[in-house]
Design an enzyme around this catalytic site. Structure first.
Site, mmCIF file in Angstrom:
data_model
loop_
_atom_site.group_PDB
_atom_site.id
_atom_site.type_symbol
_atom_site.label_atom_id
_atom_site.label_comp_id
_atom_site.label_asym_id
_atom_site.label_seq_id
_atom_site.Cartn_x
_atom_site.Cartn_y
_atom_site.Cartn_z
ATOM 1 N N TYR A 1 -25.486 -41.491 -31.754
ATOM 2 C CA TYR A 1 -24.999 -42.117 -32.962
ATOM 3 C C TYR A 1 -23.739 -41.429 -33.450
ATOM 4 O O TYR A 1 -22.868 -42.030 -34.067
ATOM 5 C CB TYR A 1 -26.109 -41.993 -34.007
ATOM 6 C CG TYR A 1 -25.842 -42.640 -35.339
ATOM 7 C CD1 TYR A 1 -25.349 -41.888 -36.402
ATOM 8 C CD2 TYR A 1 -26.104 -43.982 -35.536
ATOM 9 C CE1 TYR A 1 -25.121 -42.472 -37.625
ATOM 10 C CE2 TYR A 1 -25.884 -44.573 -36.762
ATOM 11 C CZ TYR A 1 -25.393 -43.816 -37.806
ATOM 12 O OH TYR A 1 -25.175 -44.391 -39.015
ATOM 13 N N GLY B 1 -25.818 -30.702 -34.769
ATOM 14 C CA GLY B 1 -26.164 -31.391 -33.534
ATOM 15 C C GLY B 1 -25.321 -32.630 -33.346
ATOM 16 O O GLY B 1 -24.525 -33.006 -34.213
ATOM 17 N N LYS C 1 -25.923 -38.002 -40.982
ATOM 18 C CA LYS C 1 -25.615 -38.585 -39.678
ATOM 19 C C LYS C 1 -24.313 -39.346 -39.822
ATOM 20 O O LYS C 1 -24.226 -40.315 -40.579
ATOM 21 C CB LYS C 1 -26.697 -39.605 -39.308
ATOM 22 C CG LYS C 1 -27.833 -39.055 -38.506
ATOM 23 C CD LYS C 1 -28.871 -40.148 -38.347
ATOM 24 C CE LYS C 1 -29.191 -40.426 -36.914
ATOM 25 N NZ LYS C 1 -30.272 -41.402 -36.745
ATOM 26 N N GLY D 1 -25.399 -36.632 -31.251
ATOM 27 C CA GLY D 1 -26.253 -37.574 -30.528
ATOM 28 C C GLY D 1 -25.496 -38.855 -30.265
ATOM 29 O O GLY D 1 -24.296 -38.949 -30.525
ATOM 30 N N ASP E 1 -39.268 -45.602 -30.713
ATOM 31 C CA ASP E 1 -38.911 -44.376 -29.997
ATOM 32 C C ASP E 1 -39.729 -43.199 -30.518
ATOM 33 O O ASP E 1 -39.183 -42.167 -30.892
ATOM 34 C CB ASP E 1 -37.411 -44.124 -30.108
ATOM 35 C CG ASP E 1 -36.891 -43.224 -28.993
ATOM 36 O OD1 ASP E 1 -37.621 -43.046 -27.992
ATOM 37 O OD2 ASP E 1 -35.781 -42.693 -29.120
#
Ligand SMILES: *[C@@H]1O[C@H](CO)[C@@H](O)[C@H](O)[C@H]1NC(C)=O
Ligand SMILES: *[C@@H]1O[C@H](CO)[C@@H](O)[C@H](O)[C@H]1NC(C)=O
Ligand SMILES: *[C@@H]1O[C@H](CO)[C@@H](O)[C@H](O)[C@H]1NC(C)=O
Ligand SMILES: *[C@@H]1O[C@H](CO)[C@@H](O)[C@H](O)[C@H]1NC(C)=O
Ligand SMILES: *[C@@H]1O[C@H](CO)[C@@H](O)[C@H](O)[C@H]1NC(C)=O
Length: 951
Positions: free
Chosen positions: A640, A636, A657, A638, A753
């Protein structure tokens, strides 16, 4: 790194010589880059002009302009800048990481006409060599940390139009000419002296002003000036804004101030002026007058005040006023605000029949008013008469109570559309498109008005700004303004969000061009706003990946080197010496910018991050475990950056990440973040396995959570069926995770969030709260709330937080309430324009079975007779989404309530389910569930980022 640089330098140097002087600027740009971090990734190749480097403009193959705002530049501006001899414009504003002193070599830029370094981190003294920039028209050095005196040599800049030195730590007197020594009195073409918020001292020199001066704005507020206002000030006929407030000036205000008939805004407050009140009859276009907090001779309110028909604001707090308040004062046609606190005004207050309908605030606290005559229609202004005789006899009139909060919560409304639900860093624009805005604050140092609640002023500000962006052909879709406030210096501060057109993010050149339009005052707001400045925030959302500086060397360069083979050797020796010197420099620079440089994971110690259980990975280790970050492992992307699945050598699955840009955050912030994350250990919170801070990369390594997000399960995408018991178990886990963050994590963390895409499910369908990208720890000093820029996701966002920007853990409780409603309805918080809270409330009838909610419930939740405790569940959810934080329960209470429901429904809240999600699946099959699961473990990823789109 440094050796690489040395070699590159040699090559470039040779290339430059071989191409006979063309692009001589590359050498110095390269030298500058050696001391800077986060230069644009396209600053590679041998020709900044042909290669169109971001932020660089050329004329005849020479660099004539460098404009780079808000791109996260850090480091020091080296003396090499002085070698860019054709440079006319240098704007490096809004790069807080630019530090150190301003190099004296700046004085070599003989053609420089704009020098703009607003809102950076520069410090140290201003170099005298600024006085050699004889072409300079625009000099803005405000909002840095400069100290020491204002260089007298600035007086030599005869073309100077704009001089802004405000908001620094400058000290000493204002220099004026004396024989051969120059001074600011020579600046007869300058329109702007902005020196506020410094530590300038001494008397304001009489010599500074003369009738030759053409100054429009003299802003000397918030300094340490003393002595009298020089009589010569009355000679500066063009003056429009005069701020001398917040100093220690004394004596009488000279009567010839009354000659300055162009003045719109006059601030003399918070000094020690004495003598009679100044006669300002001549200032017929005066809008804003503040002479509060001085020691004038007691007097009545002068009758001529009411003749100043342009007055919007009259501030005369503590000015020795007595006697009656003239009725005419309130019929000045433009008047908005009258503050006459702490005087001895007496008699009966009477607004008369013709008071201005613009009146907004009349503050007469602490006077001797004994009556109030109200005539005609009711006034709508805030009237305050607290601590007057009229309020001392137990009277409960509204004017005897503290006023309700009069802060404006203005925020640009959506333009005939419904705000979009955006991912975490995106914001819905006024046109309801999700994108990454460029944000900052506009500060107006002397607006002509004081009623901040009048939304037309913001409309005019926005439309003029859009026009300016359009005429400069900037890639701007729309702008939004919010949270206007007055700060302690009476500056009007407004948040500004600028949204990109034609895509969801700006590129560097777009940001720099917008920054320049605002830093260079190309944009001129309506006159009523007065002088302004803009401070842009770092723009963190550039699309391109982090660039490895010095990596690519152009082919042309190499060919050039080969062709010049015979001179190579000689030149190598010459430049080798230079490279050697540079090497040391570069090494020092590298050390400074790498907080972990001195940290050896085996030894620990000093500077190293304080990690509990998380380990440091090298870039190569993570490269190996993700098959060189192959597409197959990419699960994925995002805001970031990308997220990859990896397998560690010990076979542990991890989600990695990888930050998109080195500029995502500074090393220290990264260190703080991993220190924080590594302290978070709870079975309902996604755990940090480690991190990578290596080769300019920043990565976070998390445990891999196999069953994806709660959202995926609710939507049916993951194929896991969620019956009532599973839903209760998941929500209890998520609640416990949040309770842990609020009450037990040290320091406490507000998630900011909370949503169903940030709740992950493991193989036993245990909930794990994820994505602390937005989380902020609560500082010790401020445990009750944190004021921050509003972040979060539409639909889940606490409206109270949105309006006040004050973040408390109750904002998470609100979002959690939305998650609870989503859990039982499987609807998006905002679906087809309908808000989930309203949907539930509208359908609800407490007298009926299941509160009559059957219709809005997720059809797959189970049979009606199985939904024990659903009513209680709805009760808690609705308490979580109460309008104000104090009406909402704490997470600990929510956890207890859900535990109760589970017990009543016959489930054991603390049972560790022995069965995997797969075995539950077997049971549900016979109900003909629509989301039959093909293979539970084929699911592609533990999604960690809220922006993530499964591939
Ligand atoms: C300015 O004011 C002074 C005193 O108030 C007066 O004598 C003088 O004539 C005025 N000068 C001009 C240029 O109006
Ligand atoms: C104030 O100054 C004006 C001239 O500008 C003069 O006509 C007037 O008499 C003065 N008023 C007082 C109260 O001194
Ligand atoms: C006057 O002084 C008081 C006390 O220092 C301060 O609170 C107030 O803001 C000042 N008023 C103005 C208009 O500056
Ligand atoms: C108001 O105060 C003035 C002196 O400042 C005094 O002469 C006058 O009588 C007072 N008026 C009333 C109504 O108290
Ligand atoms: C109003 O705004 C000011 C300045 O931001 C702030 O200090 C004050 O607390 C606000 N008042 C309320 C009631 O929020």
């Amino acid at each position: 790194m440094s050796v690489r640089f040395g070699v590159l330098f040699v090559l470039v140097f040779i290339h430059v010589l071989l191409t006979s002087g063309q692009n001589q600027d590359i050498v110095y740009l390269q030298a500058l880059m050696d001391n800077l971090e986060n230069t644009p990734p396209n600053w590679v190749g041998s020709d900044p002009c042909l290669d169109k480097w971001d932020g660089i403009t050329c004329t005849d193959s020479r660099v004539t302009s460098i404009t780079l705002s808000s791109i996260g530049l850090s480091g020091e501006l080296s003396g090499d800048i002085g070698q860019l001899s054709e440079l006319q414009t240098l704007d490096l504003s809004y790069n807080k990481g630019l530090t150190g002193s301003l190099t004296p070599d700046i004085g070599n830029l003989k053609k420089l006409s704009n020098l703009i370094l607003v809102g950076c981190g520069f410090n140290g003294p201003l170099p005298e060599t600024l006085g050699s920039l004889t072409q300079l028209g625009y000099l803005a050095l405000n909002s840095n940390g400069f100290s020491g005196p204002i260089p007298a040599s600035i007086g030599n800049l005869s073309k100077l139009y704009w001089l802004d030195l405000a908001d620094n730590k400058l000290s000493g007197p204002i220099p004026v000419s004396n024989g051969p020594t120059p001074g600011l009195d020579l600046l007869v073409n300058t329109k702007h002296f902005h020196f506020g918020k410094n530590r300038l001292s001494g008397e304001i020199p009489s010599r500074l002003f003369s009738s030759k001066m053409t100054l429009k704005h003299v802003l000397f507020e918030d300094n340490l000036f003393k002595g009298k206002i020089p009589l010569t000030l009355g000679l500066v006929q063009n003056l429009e804004v005069l701020r001398l407030d917040r100093n220690s000036l004394s004596g009488e205000v000279p009567s010839n101030i009354n000659n300055l008939t162009s003045i719109n805004q006059l601030f003399l407050s918070n000094n020690n002026f004495d003598g009679p009140l100044p006669n300002l009859t001549g200032l017929t276009i005066l809008n804003y007058l503040d002479i509060s907090n001085n020691t004038f001779k007691p007097s009545e309110i002068p009758p001529w005040l009411s003749s100043l028909q342009s007055l919007t604001t009259l501030m005369m707090q503590d000015t020795g006023l007595r006697g009656a308040v003239p009725t005419e004062l309130f019929s000045i046609s433009q008047i908005e605000t009258v503050v006459l606190r702490n005087n001895e005004l007496n008699g009966t207050l009477d607004f008369g029949d013709t008071y201005s309908n613009r009146l907004h605030l009349i503050d007469m606290t602490s006077n001797l008013i004994s009556g109030f005559t109200q005539r005609g229609s009711r006034y709508s202004a805030n009237l305050i008469l607290i601590s007057n005789p009229i309020c001392t006899e137990g009277i409960t009139a509204p004017y005897c109570n503290p006023p309700t909060d009069s802060n404006s919560t203005y925020s640009t409304p959506p333009e005939n559309c419904f705000p979009s639900t955006c991912t975490s860093n995106q914001v819905s624009s006024p046109n309801c498109k999700c994108s990454y805005p460029y944000t900052g604050t506009l500060t107006f140092r002397a607006p002509s008005f004081s009623d901040l609640g009048n939304s037309t002023i913001y409309t005019s500000l926005r439309s003029t700004m859009m026009k300016s962006f359009e005429s400069n052909q900037l890639p701007v879709d729309s702008v939004s303004l919010s949270q206007p406030t007055k700060d302690s210096n009476d500056y009007l501060v407004i948040n500004l969000d600028i949204f990109p057109s034609g895509g969801e993010r700006f590129n560097r050149s777009g940001i720099s061009q917008i920054g320049f339009v605002l830093s260079n005052q190309t944009y001129k707001p309506p006159h009523t706003f007065g002088p302004y400045f803009f401070i842009g925030h770092n723009y963190d959302f550039f699309a391109d990946a982090s660039n490895r500086r010095h990596k690519s060397i152009s082919i042309g360069l190499i060919i050039g080197v080969v062709a010049g083979g015979c001179v190579l050797l000689l030149l190598l020796i010459v430049s080798g010496v230079y490279a050697f010197c540079q090497k040391g420099k570069a090494e020092r620079a590298t050390k400074k910018n790498t907080p972990f440089a001195s940290w050896d994971p085996d030894k620990g110690g000093g500077d190293c991050p304080q990690l509990k259980g998380a380990r440091s990975f090298t870039f190569d280790e993570l490269k190996a475990c993700t098959n060189n970050f192959s597409v197959a492992t990419n699960i994925g992307s995002g805001g970031y950056g990308m997220v990859y699945r990896g397998t560690l050598p010990n076979k542990q699955l991890v989600a990695i990440k990888r930050a998109q840009l080195r500029s995502t955050q500074g090393g220290l912030e990264f260190k703080t973040e991993i220190e924080l994350l590594s302290r978070v250990h709870h079975k309902n919170v996604v755990g940090l396995v480690g991190f990578c801070f290596d080769e300019g990369e920043q990565m976070l390594v998390y445990e891999y959570v196999v069953n994806g997000t709660l959202k995926d399960s609710l939507s049916g995408r993951s194929g896991i069926r969620l019956d009532w018991m599973r839903r209760l178990k998941i929500i209890l886990g998520a609640a416990r995770g949040l309770q842990y963050l609020h009450d037990l994590a040290d320091p406490p963390i507000i998630h900011r969030d909370v949503k169903t895409t940030n709740i992950l499910l493991d193989e036993r369908l245990n909930a794990k709260v994820a994505d602390f990208g937005l989380s902020k720890p609560l500082g010790d000093a401020d445990r009750t709330h944190v004021t921050t820029q509003v972040k979060g996701t539409m639909g889940y966002m606490d409206p109270e937080y949105y309006m006040t920007q004050q973040l408390t853990e109750k904002s998470d409780v609100y979002s959690f309430g939305i998650v609870m409603l989503e859990l039982i309805t499987a609807r998006n918080p905002i679906e087809k324009g309908k808000y989930i809270v309203r949907e539930v409330k509208e359908n609800m009838d407490k007298r009926k079975d299941l509160y009559n909610l059957r219709e809005v419930l997720d059809p797959t939740i189970g049979l009606t007779n199985e939904l024990q405790g659903l009513e209680k569940f709805v009760d808690i959810a609705l308490r979580c989404v109460e309008d104000t934080g104090h009406q909402r329960p704490r997470m600990s209470e929510v956890v207890k309530e859900i535990e109760n429901i589970m017990e009543l429904a016959g489930f054991n809240p603390n049972a560790e389910s022995a069965s995997t999600s797969e075995s539950y699946e077997g049971k549900s099959n016979d109900r003909g569930h629509p989301y039959l699961k093909d293979s539970l473990f084929s699911y592609s990823g533990g999604l960690l980022d809220s922006n993530l789109e499964a591939k």
